[in-house]
Motif scaffolding. Structure first.
Motif, PDB file in Angstrom:
ATOM      1  N   VAL A  38      26.946 -14.195  18.692  1.00 34.62           N
ATOM      2  CA  VAL A  38      25.983 -14.435  19.770  1.00 34.62           C
ATOM      3  C   VAL A  38      25.718 -13.153  20.553  1.00 34.62           C
ATOM      4  O   VAL A  38      24.579 -12.859  20.936  1.00 34.62           O
ATOM      5  N   ALA A  39      26.775 -12.369  20.785  1.00 37.00           N
ATOM      6  CA  ALA A  39      26.605 -11.103  21.504  1.00 37.00           C
ATOM      7  C   ALA A  39      25.726 -10.137  20.731  1.00 37.00           C
ATOM      8  O   ALA A  39      24.927  -9.400  21.315  1.00 37.00           O
ATOM      9  N   ASP A  40      25.858 -10.128  19.398  1.00 35.79           N
ATOM     10  CA  ASP A  40      24.994  -9.268  18.591  1.00 35.79           C
ATOM     11  C   ASP A  40      23.537  -9.680  18.720  1.00 35.79           C
ATOM     12  O   ASP A  40      22.643  -8.832  18.808  1.00 35.79           O
ATOM     13  N   VAL A  41      23.285 -10.991  18.717  1.00 36.53           N
ATOM     14  CA  VAL A  41      21.915 -11.469  18.902  1.00 36.53           C
ATOM     15  C   VAL A  41      21.396 -11.077  20.280  1.00 36.53           C
ATOM     16  O   VAL A  41      20.247 -10.648  20.438  1.00 36.53           O
ATOM     17  N   ALA A  42      22.254 -11.222  21.294  1.00 38.74           N
ATOM     18  CA  ALA A  42      21.854 -10.840  22.650  1.00 38.74           C
ATOM     19  C   ALA A  42      21.570  -9.347  22.736  1.00 38.74           C
ATOM     20  O   ALA A  42      20.632  -8.911  23.417  1.00 38.74           O
ATOM     21  N   GLN A  43      22.359  -8.552  22.040  1.00 37.21           N
ATOM     22  CA  GLN A  43      22.122  -7.120  22.045  1.00 37.21           C
ATOM     23  C   GLN A  43      20.770  -6.783  21.451  1.00 37.21           C
ATOM     24  O   GLN A  43      20.031  -5.954  21.987  1.00 37.21           O
ATOM     25  N   ARG A  44      20.429  -7.431  20.336  1.00 38.36           N
ATOM     26  CA  ARG A  44      19.127  -7.161  19.725  1.00 38.36           C
ATOM     27  C   ARG A  44      17.991  -7.621  20.622  1.00 38.36           C
ATOM     28  O   ARG A  44      16.898  -7.050  20.582  1.00 38.36           O
ATOM     29  N   ALA A  45      18.238  -8.675  21.425  1.00 35.96           N
ATOM     30  CA  ALA A  45      17.200  -9.140  22.344  1.00 35.96           C
ATOM     31  C   ALA A  45      17.043  -8.198  23.526  1.00 35.96           C
ATOM     32  O   ALA A  45      15.923  -7.946  23.994  1.00 35.96           O
ATOM     33  N   ILE A  46      18.159  -7.668  24.035  1.00 36.59           N
ATOM     34  CA  ILE A  46      18.101  -6.780  25.191  1.00 36.59           C
ATOM     35  C   ILE A  46      17.642  -5.391  24.782  1.00 36.59           C
ATOM     36  O   ILE A  46      16.738  -4.817  25.394  1.00 36.59           O
ATOM     37  N   LEU A  47      18.264  -4.842  23.768  1.00 35.57           N
ATOM     38  CA  LEU A  47      17.917  -3.507  23.298  1.00 35.57           C
ATOM     39  C   LEU A  47      17.130  -3.653  22.002  1.00 35.57           C
ATOM     40  O   LEU A  47      17.694  -3.928  20.958  1.00 35.57           O
ATOM     41  N   GLY A  48      15.830  -3.508  22.092  1.00 33.86           N
ATOM     42  CA  GLY A  48      14.992  -3.662  20.923  1.00 33.86           C
ATOM     43  C   GLY A  48      15.250  -2.575  19.890  1.00 33.86           C
ATOM     44  O   GLY A  48      15.829  -1.517  20.178  1.00 33.86           O
ATOM     45  N   LEU A  99      20.144   0.303  29.608  1.00 36.16           N
ATOM     46  CA  LEU A  99      19.013  -0.246  28.869  1.00 36.16           C
ATOM     47  C   LEU A  99      18.092   0.871  28.418  1.00 36.16           C
ATOM     48  O   LEU A  99      18.060   1.959  29.007  1.00 36.16           O
ATOM     49  N   TYR A 100      17.361   0.587  27.351  1.00 34.64           N
ATOM     50  CA  TYR A 100      16.278   1.467  26.912  1.00 34.64           C
ATOM     51  C   TYR A 100      15.256   0.616  26.170  1.00 34.64           C
ATOM     52  O   TYR A 100      15.569  -0.430  25.603  1.00 34.64           O
ATOM     53  N   GLU A 101      14.021   1.061  26.194  1.00 35.09           N
ATOM     54  CA  GLU A 101      12.946   0.363  25.490  1.00 35.09           C
ATOM     55  C   GLU A 101      11.833   1.366  25.208  1.00 35.09           C
ATOM     56  O   GLU A 101      11.530   2.237  26.030  1.00 35.09           O
ATOM     57  N   VAL A 102      11.236   1.254  24.029  1.00 34.82           N
ATOM     58  CA  VAL A 102      10.124   2.115  23.610  1.00 34.82           C
ATOM     59  C   VAL A 102       9.033   1.220  23.050  1.00 34.82           C
ATOM     60  O   VAL A 102       9.307   0.324  22.244  1.00 34.82           O
ATOM     61  N   THR A 103       7.797   1.452  23.471  1.00 33.94           N
ATOM     62  CA  THR A 103       6.687   0.633  22.982  1.00 33.94           C
ATOM     63  C   THR A 103       5.432   1.481  22.861  1.00 33.94           C
ATOM     64  O   THR A 103       5.226   2.423  23.625  1.00 33.94           O
ATOM     65  N   GLN A 104       4.603   1.152  21.870  1.00 33.08           N
ATOM     66  CA  GLN A 104       3.334   1.832  21.643  1.00 33.08           C
ATOM     67  C   GLN A 104       2.230   1.036  22.340  1.00 33.08           C
ATOM     68  O   GLN A 104       2.110  -0.178  22.157  1.00 33.08           O
ATOM     69  N   THR A 105       1.429   1.716  23.157  1.00 36.57           N
ATOM     70  CA  THR A 105       0.346   1.073  23.879  1.00 36.57           C
ATOM     71  C   THR A 105      -0.925   1.889  23.712  1.00 36.57           C
ATOM     72  O   THR A 105      -0.926   2.983  23.128  1.00 36.57           O
ATOM     73  N   ARG A 106      -2.020   1.370  24.269  1.00 33.00           N
ATOM     74  CA  ARG A 106      -3.292   2.095  24.209  1.00 33.00           C
ATOM     75  C   ARG A 106      -3.261   3.368  25.046  1.00 33.00           C
ATOM     76  O   ARG A 106      -4.105   4.243  24.883  1.00 33.00           O
ATOM     77  N   TRP A 107      -2.285   3.460  25.955  1.00 32.19           N
ATOM     78  CA  TRP A 107      -2.174   4.648  26.801  1.00 32.19           C
ATOM     79  C   TRP A 107      -1.138   5.632  26.259  1.00 32.19           C
ATOM     80  O   TRP A 107      -0.822   6.606  26.921  1.00 32.19           O
ATOM     81  N   GLY A 108      -0.603   5.370  25.084  1.00 35.08           N
ATOM     82  CA  GLY A 108       0.386   6.247  24.479  1.00 35.08           C
ATOM     83  C   GLY A 108       1.719   5.546  24.313  1.00 35.08           C
ATOM     84  O   GLY A 108       1.850   4.334  24.529  1.00 35.08           O
ATOM     85  N   VAL A 109       2.726   6.312  23.942  1.00 34.04           N
ATOM     86  CA  VAL A 109       4.081   5.774  23.781  1.00 34.04           C
ATOM     87  C   VAL A 109       4.738   5.735  25.159  1.00 34.04           C
ATOM     88  O   VAL A 109       4.773   6.736  25.873  1.00 34.04           O
ATOM     89  N   ARG A 110       5.270   4.576  25.507  1.00 32.73           N
ATOM     90  CA  ARG A 110       5.916   4.411  26.810  1.00 32.73           C
ATOM     91  C   ARG A 110       7.407   4.149  26.612  1.00 32.73           C
ATOM     92  O   ARG A 110       7.796   3.346  25.768  1.00 32.73           O
ATOM     93  N   ILE A 111       8.203   4.839  27.415  1.00 32.13           N
ATOM     94  CA  ILE A 111       9.663   4.808  27.288  1.00 32.13           C
ATOM     95  C   ILE A 111      10.264   4.425  28.629  1.00 32.13           C
ATOM     96  O   ILE A 111       9.832   4.930  29.679  1.00 32.13           O
TER      97      ILE A 111
END
Length: 429
Positions: free
Chosen positions: A124-134, A162-174
């Protein structure tokens, strides 16, 4: 790190240890001083098996210990001392061995149940980790990326960082951040911030609005003393924009030389108003590397001298231009482990990004005049665009209300084009 033994090898190895103890007690009883009774020590074998093996193997060792204990009750002259051959003494010894074996079997069964529950919780913790840290891809847009997370808790894989990276129309956001405290409360707060960022990053254009919305989410989700330090980065082509909310400054390595991307001022952490300076803007060149990290790296100390970890020299040595990004980040983690002697006092989240825009093929200079001639009609017959229609019907892609220039009138043979202008309508037909 040493490679762990396969489950089968480890199981067989553990199973043999109680057997060695069992045989050693029997040999010592047969060859030792007959004045001393050590056969009762057979109970050590099943008790040891309870800690190393399953209930079935433990029960087998308990039965073997009881059999060997019963054999010494046969009048074979093992004991000649006073009281050693007493029937009551023999029964007491057998009762001790049998009781110890029963306790060992029960303890082994309980340990196995707890291990099953622990595996379920870990899953369950591994699943939670994947949910929190993409999952962070190795490449996103013009960036190469690498991440690493080390929890201060020995049995945990995720904490308040925490960390998160996503691609948007305004560029890569971190987004890289650190929730106050440790344990489940910090994990819960970090998960709320990460989930909110994933939604806002795709809908809000202004970085300051994103930070303000994250600040409001921490106020709603956390307690009166909870806060999250965070740094937001947006990379669109060569443009870099940073908003720092009480977080350690990222490290920029340009041609191997490190420097801090320090703002002139610093916002307060999320949850405390997040007020302060505006967005810090900069430009990147190909090959630039940026290291985002949490205070677990900056505040790591050497156990004996209490010296802080040298972030800039370590980043320069590990993330030089000659090193692959993921390999360099692994070297930085190894250097941190050596510095702290594997005794982390806080979680450490690392995210490294390299600006590596792909090379794009360009049109050779010799082809440019021909392309311009084809576009402007110089020296080449005019061609109707795709979807063109004859007569006064509009041509696809052209405005029917646009004024016609003299050059265009001449090209189409319209009145006013001039007596000597050639009529190109026949070319269309």
């Amino acid at each position: 790190m040493r490679r762990p033994l396969p489950a089968s090898e480890a199981s067989w190895g553990r199973s043999l240890i109680p057997l060695v103890v069992l045989l050693a007690v029997v040999v010592m009883d047969l060859t030792g001083d007959r004045r001393y009774v050590i056969i009762t020590s057979l109970v050590i074998s099943p008790l040891l098996a309870a800690a190393l093996t399953g209930p079935r193997v433990t029960a087998a060792y308990a039965g073997a210990a009881l059999v060997f204990g019963a054999l010494q009750a046969i009048p074979l002259g093992y004991y000649t001392g006073v009281g050693h051959d007493s029937l009551v003494a023999q029964i007491i010894r057998l009762a001790v061995i049998a009781t110890g074996g029963a306790i060992a079997v029960a303890a082994s069964r309980d340990r196995q149940r707890r291990e099953v529950r622990l595996r379920d919780v870990t899953r369950v913790a591994d699943v939670a980790q994947r949910a929190i840290l993409g999952v962070v891809p190795a490449r996103l847009g013009d960036l190469r990326l690498a991440v690493n997370y080390d929890s201060a808790a020995a049995q945990a894989r995720v904490g308040g960082d925490l960390y998160e990276v996503t691609q948007t129309r305004w560029g890569v956001r971190i987004l890289v951040g650190d929730a106050r405290g440790k344990g489940l409360d910090a994990v819960r707060l970090a998960s709320r911030v990460t989930a909110t960022f994933r939604v806002l990053a795709r809908h809000l254009a202004d970085p300051e609005e994103i930070v303000a919305a994250l600040d409001a989410e921490v106020v709603r989700s956390g307690g009166p003393e909870d806060f999250v330090t965070a740094v937001f980065a947006q990379i669109d082509g060569v443009r870099l924009e940073l908003v720092n909310a009480g977080h350690p400054d990222p490290v920029l390595l340009r041609r191997g030389a490190p420097r801090l991307l320090a703002a002139t001022g610093r916002r307060t952490p999320l949850g405390l108003g997040a007020t302060g300076t505006t967005v810090v803007r900069s430009h990147l060149v190909a090959g630039d590397r940026i290291l985002f990290y949490t205070d677990g790296l900056a505040e790591a100390r050497r156990p004996h001298t209490r010296e802080f970890f040298p972030v800039l020299p370590a980043a320069q040595a590990a993330l030089g231009p000659a090193r692959r990004l993921d390999a360099g980040l692994a070297d930085l983690v190894a250097a941190l482990g050596r510095w702290t002697e594997a005794t982390l006092s806080d979680d450490v989240a690392l995210l490294a990004a390299e600006f590596a825009p792909p090379t794009r093929a360009t049109t050779p200079a010799a082809d440019q005049p021909a392309r311009e001639a084809a576009v402007h009609g110089a020296g080449a017959p005019w061609r109707a665009p795709t979807g063109a229609r004859e007569g006064s019907r509009p041509v696809a892609g052209c405005s029917s209300t646009a004024p016609m220039t003299p050059g265009a009138a001449a090209a189409t043979g319209s009145p006013g084009a001039g007596a000597g202008a050639p009529n190109r309508r026949e070319a269309v037909r």
